[in-house]
Motif scaffolding. Structure first.
Motif, mmCIF file in Angstrom:
data_model
loop_
_atom_site.group_PDB
_atom_site.id
_atom_site.type_symbol
_atom_site.label_atom_id
_atom_site.label_comp_id
_atom_site.label_asym_id
_atom_site.label_seq_id
_atom_site.Cartn_x
_atom_site.Cartn_y
_atom_site.Cartn_z
ATOM 1 N N LEU A 157 0.853 -1.184 0.000
ATOM 2 C CA LEU A 157 0.000 0.000 0.000
ATOM 3 C C LEU A 157 0.889 1.233 0.000
ATOM 4 O O LEU A 157 1.658 1.462 0.944
ATOM 5 N N ALA A 158 0.810 2.025 -1.061
ATOM 6 C CA ALA A 158 1.582 3.266 -1.191
ATOM 7 C C ALA A 158 0.671 4.405 -0.752
ATOM 8 O O ALA A 158 -0.224 4.818 -1.482
ATOM 9 N N CYS A 159 0.901 4.896 0.477
ATOM 10 C CA CYS A 159 -0.032 5.851 1.067
ATOM 11 C C CYS A 159 0.680 7.102 1.576
ATOM 12 O O CYS A 159 1.837 7.340 1.250
ATOM 13 N N ASP A 160 -0.033 7.888 2.390
ATOM 14 C CA ASP A 160 0.512 9.118 2.960
ATOM 15 C C ASP A 160 0.551 9.004 4.483
ATOM 16 O O ASP A 160 0.164 7.984 5.054
ATOM 17 N N ASP A 161 0.996 10.078 5.136
ATOM 18 C CA ASP A 161 1.112 10.068 6.596
ATOM 19 C C ASP A 161 -0.229 9.871 7.302
ATOM 20 O O ASP A 161 -0.292 9.182 8.325
ATOM 21 N N ALA A 162 -1.288 10.483 6.795
ATOM 22 C CA ALA A 162 -2.590 10.358 7.453
ATOM 23 C C ALA A 162 -3.039 8.898 7.487
ATOM 24 O O ALA A 162 -3.483 8.394 8.520
ATOM 25 N N ARG A 163 -2.894 8.220 6.365
ATOM 26 C CA ARG A 163 -3.327 6.815 6.282
ATOM 27 C C ARG A 163 -2.451 5.906 7.135
ATOM 28 O O ARG A 163 -2.944 5.028 7.841
ATOM 29 N N ILE A 164 -1.136 6.103 7.089
ATOM 30 C CA ILE A 164 -0.260 5.214 7.848
ATOM 31 C C ILE A 164 -0.413 5.471 9.350
ATOM 32 O O ILE A 164 -0.300 4.545 10.150
ATOM 33 N N ALA A 165 -0.725 6.711 9.741
ATOM 34 C CA ALA A 165 -0.977 7.008 11.151
ATOM 35 C C ALA A 165 -2.237 6.278 11.621
ATOM 36 O O ALA A 165 -2.288 5.743 12.736
ATOM 37 N N GLU A 166 -3.229 6.233 10.762
ATOM 38 C CA GLU A 166 -4.471 5.513 11.066
ATOM 39 C C GLU A 166 -4.191 4.013 11.236
ATOM 40 O O GLU A 166 -4.649 3.379 12.192
#
Length: 167
Positions: A44-53
């Motif tokens: 999953l190539a995501c951003d900080d908001a998603r990985i924090a979740e």
């Protein structure tokens, strides 16, 4: 293909992340004597908001991080410094799922800039790191960390990327 990439943040496509992740994952498996074509990894190539979740949901740490991994099976070694249990495909011709990796564009970019390293090289290191976690390697205990970091350094070296643990 070994990796199945899901893009939640389009900035990843500017660095051809799909190829980068595939190359890194193949190098990691080949280094430990596994045939990449017999396995599968979801990325999953995501951003900080998603990985924090995700970090909050799975590790009870509601902050961004660079990479997370979820092995399909627990393979960790019992003794500190021993290699994990080997992965053997269950069925001939059907790729064995190793697990899932999530990686954050924002944190990776920030970390690469902070240490003056190429973004692509840093991301390659983190994909290798995530794949090794899927194989049961870890860095919580001292000898396990030494083993895992040695593998990462050797794999990266074969790819022409310098040791990430030396400044």
């Amino acid at each position: 293909m070994l990796t199945d990439t899901i893009f939640e943040d389009d900035r990843w496509q500017t660095v051809d992340f799909e190829t980068l992740a595939e190359t890194a994952a193949q190098a990691a498996l080949a280094h430990v004597g596994m045939e990449p074509g017999q396995f599968e990894v979801a990325v999953l190539a995501c951003d900080d908001a998603r990985i924090a979740e995700l970090n909050a949901d799975f590790r009870d740490k509601p902050t961004p991080t660079n990479v997370l991994s979820w092995p399909a099976q627990e393979r960790a070694a019992e003794e500190d410094g021993d290699s994990p249990s080997p992965v053997v495909p269950a069925f001939e011709g059907i790729p064995e799922e190793l697990g899932d990796i999530a990686i954050s564009y924002d944190t990776c970019l920030r970390e690469a800039k902070d240490v003056g390293k190429s973004f692509e090289h840093h991301v390659t290191h983190l994909v290798i790191h995530g794949v090794l976690h899927l194989l049961g390697y870890d860095h919580i205990r001292d000898k396990d960390a030494t083993l895992m970091e040695g593998l990462e350094t050797a794999i990266l070296g074969k790819m022409g990327i310098s040791d990430p643990y030396k400044e």
